[in-house]
Design an enzyme around this catalytic site. Structure first.
Site, mmCIF file in Angstrom:
data_model
loop_
_atom_site.group_PDB
_atom_site.id
_atom_site.type_symbol
_atom_site.label_atom_id
_atom_site.label_comp_id
_atom_site.label_asym_id
_atom_site.label_seq_id
_atom_site.Cartn_x
_atom_site.Cartn_y
_atom_site.Cartn_z
ATOM 1 N N VAL A 9 45.532 45.003 40.854
ATOM 2 C CA VAL A 9 45.753 43.748 40.145
ATOM 3 C C VAL A 9 47.209 43.356 40.349
ATOM 4 O O VAL A 9 48.072 44.198 40.596
ATOM 5 C CB VAL A 9 45.430 43.847 38.640
ATOM 6 C CG1 VAL A 9 43.942 44.024 38.425
ATOM 7 C CG2 VAL A 9 46.197 44.973 37.987
ATOM 8 N N SER A 10 47.484 42.060 40.230
ATOM 9 C CA SER A 10 48.801 41.550 40.610
ATOM 10 C C SER A 10 49.862 41.688 39.547
ATOM 11 O O SER A 10 51.048 41.691 39.841
ATOM 12 C CB SER A 10 48.681 40.074 41.012
ATOM 13 O OG SER A 10 47.807 39.941 42.110
ATOM 14 N N LYS A 11 49.472 41.767 38.278
ATOM 15 C CA LYS A 11 50.465 41.783 37.215
ATOM 16 C C LYS A 11 50.429 43.099 36.442
ATOM 17 O O LYS A 11 49.389 43.720 36.288
ATOM 18 C CB LYS A 11 50.239 40.605 36.260
ATOM 19 C CG LYS A 11 50.412 39.245 36.930
ATOM 20 C CD LYS A 11 50.214 38.114 35.937
ATOM 21 C CE LYS A 11 50.396 36.751 36.605
ATOM 22 N NZ LYS A 11 50.192 35.639 35.667
ATOM 23 N N GLN A 16 45.892 40.814 33.712
ATOM 24 C CA GLN A 16 44.792 40.935 34.653
ATOM 25 C C GLN A 16 44.153 42.304 34.490
ATOM 26 O O GLN A 16 44.835 43.302 34.295
ATOM 27 C CB GLN A 16 45.288 40.764 36.091
ATOM 28 C CG GLN A 16 45.739 39.349 36.409
ATOM 29 C CD GLN A 16 45.939 39.153 37.896
ATOM 30 O OE1 GLN A 16 45.492 39.962 38.706
ATOM 31 N NE2 GLN A 16 46.610 38.075 38.255
ATOM 32 N N ALA A 40 50.370 45.692 41.278
ATOM 33 C CA ALA A 40 51.457 45.176 42.109
ATOM 34 C C ALA A 40 51.008 43.911 42.803
ATOM 35 O O ALA A 40 49.819 43.679 43.025
ATOM 36 C CB ALA A 40 51.869 46.219 43.159
#
Length: 205
Positions: A9-11, A16, A40
């Site tokens: 996940v990005s956050k 997320q 990341a």
């Protein structure tokens, strides 16, 4: 021969969740103990769990990801990862999304990834060609229109894969490659087989 799953996940602030990815990978047969998870950005190079996941894979294993954008930072990174996996006799399966046709354990999936790899090489060459064409145009000062792009090994491989698909629009393919229909057919047959000019070009690279 194990199934290994990778999630990202990005956050890192919890906004997320990996629930969708987790459920899909478990349903596909991945043991929870064989899951690796990073929080990341897709563009961030430092992904310790991905590094650990790639190191844990053994010949005969298959790496599963929910969507193809969970794995690579960009197309070039993705191609490099899969080339490395293939060399190590490790498969890759994408469960959903636009990359769901990628399954390097099957012949069809290998063809799809071959197109991806050709696109990555084509993109690199196209950027280089456009740069050269821009410089030539600047030097010409006033000359309208640039030199047509030449056939390259990457374009030949992409043309082979594309022409092997009966749904390919030849005119659109030529426009995308920046070549004429005559140039295309000198190198690749209508069914995607190499012709003499194509063989010569690939044999010299």
């Amino acid at each position: 021969m194990a199934l290994i799953g990778y999630l990202r996940v990005s956050k890192t602030d919890g906004s997320q969740s990996t629930d969708l990815q987790y459920d899909a990978l478990i349903k596909a047969g991945v043991d929870p103990e064989h899951l690796y998870e990073d929080h990341a950005s897709g563009k961030k190079a430092d992904r310790p769990q991905l590094d650990a996941c790639l190191k844990a894979l053994r010949p005969g294993d298959t790496l599963l990801v929910w969507k193809i954008d969970r794995l690579g930072r960009n197309l070039h990174h993705l191609v490099n990862i899969v080339h490395d996996l293939t060399a190590r006799d490790v498969g890759l399966k994408v469960l959903t999304g636009q990359g769901a046709a990628v399954d390097t354990t099957s012949a069809q999936g290998k063809l799809v990834f071959g197109i991806f790899a050709a696109l990555a090489e084509f993109e690199r060459e196209l950027i280089s060609e456009r740069t050269k064409a821009g410089l030539e145009s600047a030097r010409a000062r006033g000359r309208t229109g640039g030199r047509p792009f030449k056939m390259t090994p990457a374009k030949v491989r992409l043309a082979m894969a594309s022409m092997g698909n009966p749904e390919t629009n030849v005119a659109a393919l030529c426009k995308e490659l920046g070549i004429t229909r005559q140039t295309l057919y000198r190198h690749v047959s209508p069914t995607g087989e190499l012709r003499d000019d194509g063989r010569k070009l690939l044999s010299n690279h």
